[in-house]
Enzyme design. Sequence first.
Site, PDB file in Angstrom:
ATOM      1  N   GLU A   1      29.463  10.711 -31.065  1.00 42.75           N
ATOM      2  CA  GLU A   1      30.533  11.488 -30.146  1.00 42.75           C
ATOM      3  C   GLU A   1      29.916  12.320 -28.856  1.00 42.75           C
ATOM      4  O   GLU A   1      28.863  13.189 -29.366  1.00 42.75           O
ATOM      5  CB  GLU A   1      31.389  12.631 -31.077  1.00 42.75           C
ATOM      6  CG  GLU A   1      31.798  12.296 -32.330  1.00 42.75           C
ATOM      7  CD  GLU A   1      32.688  13.289 -33.063  1.00 42.75           C
ATOM      8  OE1 GLU A   1      32.979  12.837 -34.271  1.00 42.75           O
ATOM      9  OE2 GLU A   1      32.576  14.323 -32.682  1.00 42.75           O
ATOM     10  N   SER A   2      30.586  12.079 -27.673  1.00 37.27           N
ATOM     11  CA  SER A   2      30.300  12.984 -26.728  1.00 37.27           C
ATOM     12  C   SER A   2      29.011  12.472 -25.961  1.00 37.27           C
ATOM     13  O   SER A   2      28.228  12.092 -26.643  1.00 37.27           O
ATOM     14  CB  SER A   2      30.012  14.464 -26.959  1.00 37.27           C
ATOM     15  OG  SER A   2      31.241  14.940 -27.413  1.00 37.27           O
TER      16      SER A   2
ATOM     17  N   ASN B   1      28.012  14.826 -33.197  1.00 36.16           N
ATOM     18  CA  ASN B   1      28.611  15.281 -31.975  1.00 36.16           C
ATOM     19  C   ASN B   1      27.322  15.539 -31.243  1.00 36.16           C
ATOM     20  O   ASN B   1      26.593  16.624 -31.602  1.00 36.16           O
ATOM     21  CB  ASN B   1      29.494  16.784 -32.197  1.00 36.16           C
ATOM     22  CG  ASN B   1      30.072  17.187 -30.905  1.00 36.16           C
ATOM     23  OD1 ASN B   1      29.743  16.791 -29.880  1.00 36.16           O
ATOM     24  ND2 ASN B   1      30.886  18.027 -30.929  1.00 36.16           N
TER      25      ASN B   1
ATOM     26  N   GLU C   1      39.448   9.223 -25.327  1.00 33.28           N
ATOM     27  CA  GLU C   1      40.182  10.397 -25.755  1.00 33.28           C
ATOM     28  C   GLU C   1      40.823  10.791 -24.521  1.00 33.28           C
ATOM     29  O   GLU C   1      40.749  10.470 -23.416  1.00 33.28           O
ATOM     30  CB  GLU C   1      39.043  11.583 -25.867  1.00 33.28           C
ATOM     31  CG  GLU C   1      39.579  12.875 -26.331  1.00 33.28           C
ATOM     32  CD  GLU C   1      38.528  13.859 -26.949  1.00 33.28           C
ATOM     33  OE1 GLU C   1      38.542  13.656 -28.209  1.00 33.28           O
ATOM     34  OE2 GLU C   1      37.734  14.202 -26.269  1.00 33.28           O
TER      35      GLU C   1
ATOM     36  N   LYS D   1      42.608  15.346 -32.355  1.00 32.25           N
ATOM     37  CA  LYS D   1      41.356  16.217 -32.145  1.00 32.25           C
ATOM     38  C   LYS D   1      41.860  17.786 -32.268  1.00 32.25           C
ATOM     39  O   LYS D   1      42.685  18.134 -31.094  1.00 32.25           O
ATOM     40  CB  LYS D   1      40.955  15.644 -30.865  1.00 32.25           C
ATOM     41  CG  LYS D   1      39.510  16.498 -30.376  1.00 32.25           C
ATOM     42  CD  LYS D   1      38.467  15.713 -31.180  1.00 32.25           C
ATOM     43  CE  LYS D   1      37.137  16.012 -30.462  1.00 32.25           C
ATOM     44  NZ  LYS D   1      36.694  15.593 -29.360  1.00 32.25           N
TER      45      LYS D   1
ATOM     46  N   GLU E   1      33.024  15.938 -38.582  1.00 32.46           N
ATOM     47  CA  GLU E   1      31.952  15.998 -37.417  1.00 32.46           C
ATOM     48  C   GLU E   1      30.817  17.133 -37.593  1.00 32.46           C
ATOM     49  O   GLU E   1      31.218  18.027 -38.226  1.00 32.46           O
ATOM     50  CB  GLU E   1      32.798  16.507 -36.021  1.00 32.46           C
ATOM     51  CG  GLU E   1      31.912  16.857 -34.916  1.00 32.46           C
ATOM     52  CD  GLU E   1      32.567  17.417 -33.909  1.00 32.46           C
ATOM     53  OE1 GLU E   1      33.639  16.667 -33.182  1.00 32.46           O
ATOM     54  OE2 GLU E   1      32.369  18.332 -33.549  1.00 32.46           O
TER      55      GLU E   1
ATOM     56  N   LYS F   1      42.352  13.991 -22.820  1.00 34.67           N
ATOM     57  CA  LYS F   1      41.726  15.459 -22.464  1.00 34.67           C
ATOM     58  C   LYS F   1      42.001  15.840 -21.334  1.00 34.67           C
ATOM     59  O   LYS F   1      41.556  15.518 -20.042  1.00 34.67           O
ATOM     60  CB  LYS F   1      40.281  15.605 -23.211  1.00 34.67           C
ATOM     61  CG  LYS F   1      39.818  16.870 -23.071  1.00 34.67           C
ATOM     62  CD  LYS F   1      38.507  17.230 -23.605  1.00 34.67           C
ATOM     63  CE  LYS F   1      37.314  16.171 -23.201  1.00 34.67           C
ATOM     64  NZ  LYS F   1      36.190  16.747 -23.722  1.00 34.67           N
TER      65      LYS F   1
END
Length: 261
Positions: free
Chosen positions: A217-218, A187, A55, A117, A166, A57
Amino acid sequence: MTILDKIVDHKKTEVAKAKEEVSLEQLYEYPLFPRACYSLKDSMLDQNKTGIIAEYKRASPSKGIINDKSSVAEVVTAYELAGASAVSVLTDNAFFSGTLADLSEAREALTIPLLRKEFIIDKYQIAEAKAYGADIILLIAACLYPDEIKEFSAYAKSLGLNVLLEVHNEEELNRSIFDDIDAIGVNNRNLNDFSVSLAHSYDLVNKIPAQFLKVSESGISDPKTILQLKEAGFNGFLIGENFMKTDNPGKSIQEFVSELG
């Protein structure tokens, strides 16, 4: 109001303004709109790639500025060279300091799938994603009703886009599954308070039907975690801050990938 509530509330105003400036019909005329999208599934399952969705960001509501020095083209090119299966670009400006221009700049630099995103609450944003070069859109179950997810995913597929749904828990998963979705992302970050736990991924991986790509994710900062998540059944791994928080995100992903073996 939670942070997610604030973001969605602001997004409604933002989208209304965008529609006044550029109509849906005008988006259809953008040069990038007719291009064929890259397949997320093909890229994610390519044995020569890592499964990582890396990503770009600049900032987040929880961390503030993460990295506002590294350029989009420089970072995403390095991500692709390091073996990323896809690249994610934040386009929300008010809370994440992203722009649609970042998306088209990334598109120009990449030959792998590109995810917009964004907090999508309107079909208009899906057309916008296509017009600015995205291959994948994100639908967040926490801020959409099931009928919206069904409508938006069908519309995205009609434009040739890939759809990543998500979810954060089993309830969101069970009410949000539709055939036009390509991948389901878990997530690990709670969008209401931004706390992170990988337990969410491990709890849900076997509850996601086999027809969908599975993405964690994350909260992924250790290469060993990817190996464990792969073993558990995940195909993809969305990583944002871990690379962007460094002075050299490109070097950071190279070092990370070198430890995957």
